[in-house]
Design an enzyme around this catalytic site. Structure first.
Site, short mmCIF file in Angstrom:
data_model
loop_
_atom_site.label_atom_id
_atom_site.label_comp_id
_atom_site.label_asym_id
_atom_site.label_seq_id
_atom_site.Cartn_x
_atom_site.Cartn_y
_atom_site.Cartn_z
N ASP A 328 9.73 69.40 42.82
CA ASP A 328 8.55 70.21 43.16
C ASP A 328 7.25 69.62 42.62
OD1 ASP A 328 10.27 72.05 44.34
OD2 ASP A 328 10.44 73.25 42.53
N ASP A 547 15.55 82.01 41.21
CA ASP A 547 14.39 81.18 41.52
C ASP A 547 13.10 81.77 40.98
OD1 ASP A 547 15.83 79.25 43.08
OD2 ASP A 547 15.88 80.69 44.73
#
Length: 609
Positions: A328, A547
């Site tokens: 990410d 998450d």
């Protein structure tokens, strides 16, 4: 966990620092040369490494100035064959016959004493690709020593046996190329392999395994290997991290050594996730980290350096350590910056300060110095960078990072896609073509599944300068999409949106949805070499770890509340203003989420027995 041994080719990481005028073939067409090394105005060194195939090769050079600081530099050499450079980076090139000249780019002409620059290039050849043995920097030949500028250029031959050796380096013939000086510590790791997963077992994290086994039905998968996430500095030392508990990195490695001993003669792979960049995940609040955008020194000194020291200890030399580098991060600097509708101020900051590129390069460089570490850089997923305007620029940016902070593309063993994501491995009932690309689901993307994307992106990364033998990993921990809603064949509907929606395996509202997705299932079990160019299917994201929280939960981990984890959220430009598709009642990211774990098992594909 025993991964299926299907393949083993001949890729090896090219090591820097071989003795002068030495050439060593590593694996399949991989050549490393440390030439009689180049000289600046008063001295320098050049390491020349090559990854070649039948008609071409990629070369990467490390040019180190051992003399006085330079304000600009020119490197020259001659080939003995028909090699022709076609593309260069971090330099400007010309070639006349066999003579090659590299000149500094506008931004890297300054080269201080003991500083290095890393030009590279792609080239063609036929017949024999003999490496050059003589380099000249600013007109002076190289031997890795410093000389008064009034002296003539140094030759590449070793000094006569009657002459004393140079004071700054031994003569080239002192040691064979691969011999370690007696005063050096013993090397860690055995011979490197093309694919670290082939013929190997993989570490089972006892903390995740215990959480899985405590769930009803969880014993069916509790012995599967998952990644160990170092998502903050304290996780290195076992300071009650949600993902590593009270086990620090050394504790996990000690446990890996015990598992390795219990497995007999098969080697053991240990998977660790490096995940703590400054300004981490600039487009998602739920996975923000502890370091501010400018804390690159803390990242290097307090995070990467201790990790590199621990994994480099002699007691772990027999492990194959796979390092997944910073998910990410880099693709955000392509897709979420500037005038794009998806841009965020945080990503603009990280693009401007360069700390993603600097940090990733430093992590690669330091970990690559440990011979039994295999670096795999995160490469997003098809629903993020599968479009033309993201695909090539993302590959080029990753290559830029791999040339930063002393790193080289040869320090990279491969890449990983779909880390902690949900993109379907394959979509068997949809063909991406001119009739389906305009659909709302595919949205003109060139890819609609992770396998085809990973294989294609691998080729683009090779074009960007990475060795042709790099392999790919795909995280299949949560992309199974089984259960009663899984289609069993293609739709015959006339409307393209209806036909695609009724045929697709991935049941998300939109490919940009990433948080605790409802309806997801466990994917393919970890498997070695399952397809061309793929080193393994892996479970890097431990199934059952959240998450992000469904609502704001105060915490001391630096993790914010992201509306993409709120099941009532109606979206933003990054998911084309669709519902988030997130499950309710989720804890902070990395913490155990029992309801999700149960759903992942129920919707597993292949189904659990």
């Amino acid at each position: 966990m025993n991964l299926n041994p299907l393949r083993g080719a001949g890729r090896s990481r090219m090591r820097r620092g071989l003795s002068a005028a030495a050439a060593v073939v590593l694996g399949s067409g991989v050549l490393v040369v440390a030439a009689t090394q180049a000289s600046a105005a008063a001295g320098c060194r050049v390491d020349y490494s090559v990854n070649q195939w039948n008609t071409g090769f990629t070369a990467n050079l490390t040019v180190t100035n051992l003399g006085d600081p330079l304000s600009n530099w020119t490197l020259e050499w001659d080939y003995s064959g028909n090699q022709r450079i076609t593309q260069a980076w971090n330099s400007e090139f010309t070639q006349s016959g066999t003579r090659v000249t590299l000149r500094n780019a506008p931004w890297n002409g300054s080269l201080g004493t003991n500083a290095s620059v890393n030009p590279g290039f792609n080239a063609s050849y036929s017949g024999t690709n003999t490496a050059p043995t003589v380099f000249r920097l600013n007109g002076v030949a190289c031997n890795g020593t410093t000389q008064p500028t009034s002296q003539p250029p140094v030759t590449t031959a070793p000094p006569p046996t009657t002459a004393p050796p140079p004071t700054t380096a031994p003569p080239p013939t002192t040691l064979p190329p691969t011999t370690v000086p007696p005063t050096s510590p013993p090397p860690t790791g055995g011979p490197r392999v093309d694919n670290p997963y082939v013929g190997a077992d993989v570490y089972v994290n006892p903390i995740w395994s215990a959480n899985a086994a405590a769930e009803p039905g969880g014993s069916r998968i509790a012995d599967e290997p998952t990644g160990v996430w170092l998502d903050r500095t304290s996780a290195i030392y076992g300071n009650n991290s949600p993902t590593t508990g009270d086990m620090g990195l050394a504790d996990h490695l000690d446990e890996a050594v015990r598992q390795d001993a219990a497995n007999g003669s098969r080697p053991l792979v240990f998977q660790v996730v490096i995940y703590n960049l400054p300004g981490r995940d600039c487009a998602a609040l739920a996975s923000n980290g502890e370091l501010g955008p400018d804390e690159i020194d803390a990242y290097r000194d307090d995070y990467i350096d201790p990790i590199a020291e621990i994994v480099g200890r002699a007691e772990y030399r027999n492990l194959r350590i796979v390092a997944v580098i910073e998910i990410d991060s880099l693709p955000n600097l392509v897709t979420n910056v500037g005038s794009r509708a998806t841009a965020t101020p945080e990503c603009d900051v990280m693009l401007a300060n360069g700390n993603y590129v600097t940090g990733v390069g430093y992590a690669i460089s330091q970990l690559a110095d440990v011979p039994n570490v295999y670096n795999y850089i995160d490469a997003g997923h098809h629903g993020w960078i599968g479009w033309e305007d993201n695909f090539g620029p993302s590959a080029d940016l990753i290559a830029e990072a791999a040339n930063a902070s002393g790193a080289s593309p040869s320090d990279v063993h491969g890449f990983i896609t779909n880390t902690a994501n949900y993109s379907a491995l394959e979509e068997p009932y949809i063909t991406v073509d001119s009739t389906t690309r305009p659909s709302t689901w595919i949205d003109w993307n060139n890819y609609n599944d992770e396998l085809s994307f990973a294989q294609a992106f691998r080729q683009r990364l090779v074009q960007a300068g990475f060795p042709s033998g790099v392999g790919m990993l795909i995280d299949t921990s949560r992309n199974g999409w089984g259960g009663p809603d899984r289609p069993t064949g293609p739709s015959s509907a006339g409307d393209v949106d209806t036909r695609v929606d009724e045929s697709r395996i991935d049941r998300r509202f939109q490919k940009g949805n990433w948080c605790n997705q409802s309806g997801a299932g466990l994917g393919e079990r970890p498997t070695a070499a399952p397809a061309s160019g793929i080193d393994a299917y892996v479970w890097i994201k431990p199934p059952g770890e959240s998450d992000g929280s469904s609502s704001e939960i105060p915490n001391d981990e630096g993790k914010g509340f992201d509306r993409m984890c709120d099941p009532t959220y109606t979206g933003n430009p990054r998911n084309n203003n669709n519902m988030s598709g997130a499950l309710p009642d989720a804890p902070v990211s990395g913490h155990w989420f029992s309801a999700q774990f149960q759903e992942l098992m129920a919707n597993a594909y292949p189904p659990l027995s």
